[in-house]
Design an enzyme around this catalytic site. Structure first.
Site, mmCIF file in Angstrom:
data_model
loop_
_atom_site.group_PDB
_atom_site.id
_atom_site.type_symbol
_atom_site.label_atom_id
_atom_site.label_comp_id
_atom_site.label_asym_id
_atom_site.label_seq_id
_atom_site.Cartn_x
_atom_site.Cartn_y
_atom_site.Cartn_z
ATOM 1 N N GLU A 12 53.019 95.197 34.468
ATOM 2 C CA GLU A 12 53.362 94.670 35.259
ATOM 3 C C GLU A 12 53.714 95.314 36.719
ATOM 4 O O GLU A 12 54.526 96.182 36.641
ATOM 5 C CB GLU A 12 54.752 93.920 34.972
ATOM 6 N N THR A 35 56.008 90.052 40.106
ATOM 7 C CA THR A 35 54.993 90.973 39.479
ATOM 8 C C THR A 35 53.660 90.597 39.186
ATOM 9 O O THR A 35 53.544 89.622 38.853
ATOM 10 C CB THR A 35 55.423 91.655 38.199
ATOM 11 N N PHE A 93 68.319 96.033 28.294
ATOM 12 C CA PHE A 93 69.395 95.924 29.017
ATOM 13 C C PHE A 93 70.349 94.860 28.419
ATOM 14 O O PHE A 93 69.880 93.763 27.761
ATOM 15 C CB PHE A 93 69.298 95.629 30.397
#
Length: 340
Positions: A271, A212, A300
């Site tokens: 990003e 990124t 996550f």
């Protein structure tokens, strides 16, 4: 900025300017409501052989009198000037309110600035416009002073569509809740941010396979709420890039805004994962154009779960950006959405 003259302060105004058509305001978003004022100013100027002038303020007056309530910037000052030029403004007068106009009563404000310095023949303001010491002057007062000093005044009603008043506050509120589509609708263009690409944590390419371009912005700059977005990524450079990207070309991107809760990062960043392309972007200025909101930011439980979500984000970004490109009259060769 090749065609617009920029005057930094009242004393910087050329003595031979005019006659002019003038619009006045902070223009902190140059959204569709502001565009009405600018368009009316430019159209009148062209029809009457006048110079279209925008009078704006830097810093924002609210940041001077109520700094704790200073609004974040929807559009950078530099971008404000660029947009003014694109809309046909030929001269921008930038006023530092505290140094030049604080305490000036409405009548000398008009007499000395608009008539004496700018030789205004026509003035365009919004219906909620105020001016002079303590914001004591109103749009109607401007009309009355115009009759006295010999210039016409056009008062533009606030733009209201579908029960929504188009204003910078609405745009800021939309950005704060991630409603980028609503912000774009009010702006009449994609919401953008521009800043240098810097080194991030380094895990995007090495650990995750999604390198990124990382950008950080001060708290005074508006960015969308934490989440994942589809958008366009444009690198600014006078020389070729190291890789398969070109300067000033809009490339499709999946964009993450936030602190990256899965890895415990604390600093908010923008990003951008540029689809199908690879180039060394560190140190370059880049613009990110936000098109659509894909999902909220979540934490996550595993890297595999994150990778699955990122793959879905990329697929969703392709769909959103393909539709946006078609709406702009582009085909797949133009916006580089082809799989390699």
């Amino acid at each position: 900025m090749d065609f617009v003259d920029i005057c930094y302060g009242i004393d910087d105004i050329p003595a031979d300017v005019g006659p002019t058509s003038v619009t006045i305001g902070v223009f902190d978003g140059l959204h569709r409501g502001h565009q009405q004022l600018v368009s009316a100013c430019v159209e009148h100027a062209r029809a009457n052989n006048q110079v279209p002038v925008m009078v704006t303020f830097d810093p924002h007056p609210v940041s001077v009198f109520l700094p704790e309530r200073a609004p974040v910037s929807v559009v950078s000052f530099e971008r404000r000037l660029e947009l003014a030029e694109e809309m046909g403004i030929e001269m921008v007068l930038v006023i530092d309110f505290t140094k030049e106009l604080e305490g000036v009563e409405p009548r000398p404000y008009v007499r000395d600035l608009l008539v004496g310095k700018l030789h205004a023949q026509h003035v365009v303001v919004g219906e909620n416009f105020t001016f002079g010491a303590g914001a004591s002057g109103t749009a109607e007062a401007m009309r009355q002073l115009g009759e006295e000093f010999g210039f016409s005044v056009d008062i533009i009603p606030l733009l209201d569509e579908d029960g929504v008043q188009i204003c910078s506050t609405y745009i800021r509120q939309s950005l704060s809740r991630g409603a980028i589509e609503s912000a774009n609708w009010a702006l009449g263009r994609h919401f953008t941010v521009t800043g240098p690409v810097v080194c991030g944590a380094g895990r995007g390419g090495k650990e995750l396979g999604f390198p990124t371009a990382n950008q950080y912005f001060p708290d005074t700059v508006a960015i969308p709420a934490d989440g994942v977005y589809a958008g366009w990524f444009i690198v600014h450079s006078d020389s070729p890039l190291d890789g398969d990207m070109q300067p000033e070309v809009a490339y499709a991107a999946a964009i993450s805004v936030g602190t990256n809760p899965t890895f415990g990062d604390e600093e908010r960043s923008v990003e951008s994962f540029v689809l199908d392309r690879d180039a060394d972007l560190y140190g370059y200025e880049a613009t990110v154009k936000f098109v659509g909101h894909l999902r909220d930011m979540v934490k996550f439980h595993s890297v595999d779960e994150l990778l699955e979500a990122m793959a879905q984000d990329v697929a969703a970004a392709r769909t959103v950006l393909a539709a946006d490109a078609r709406a702009q009259g582009c085909d797949s060769e133009d916006y580089f959405l082809k799989e390699k």
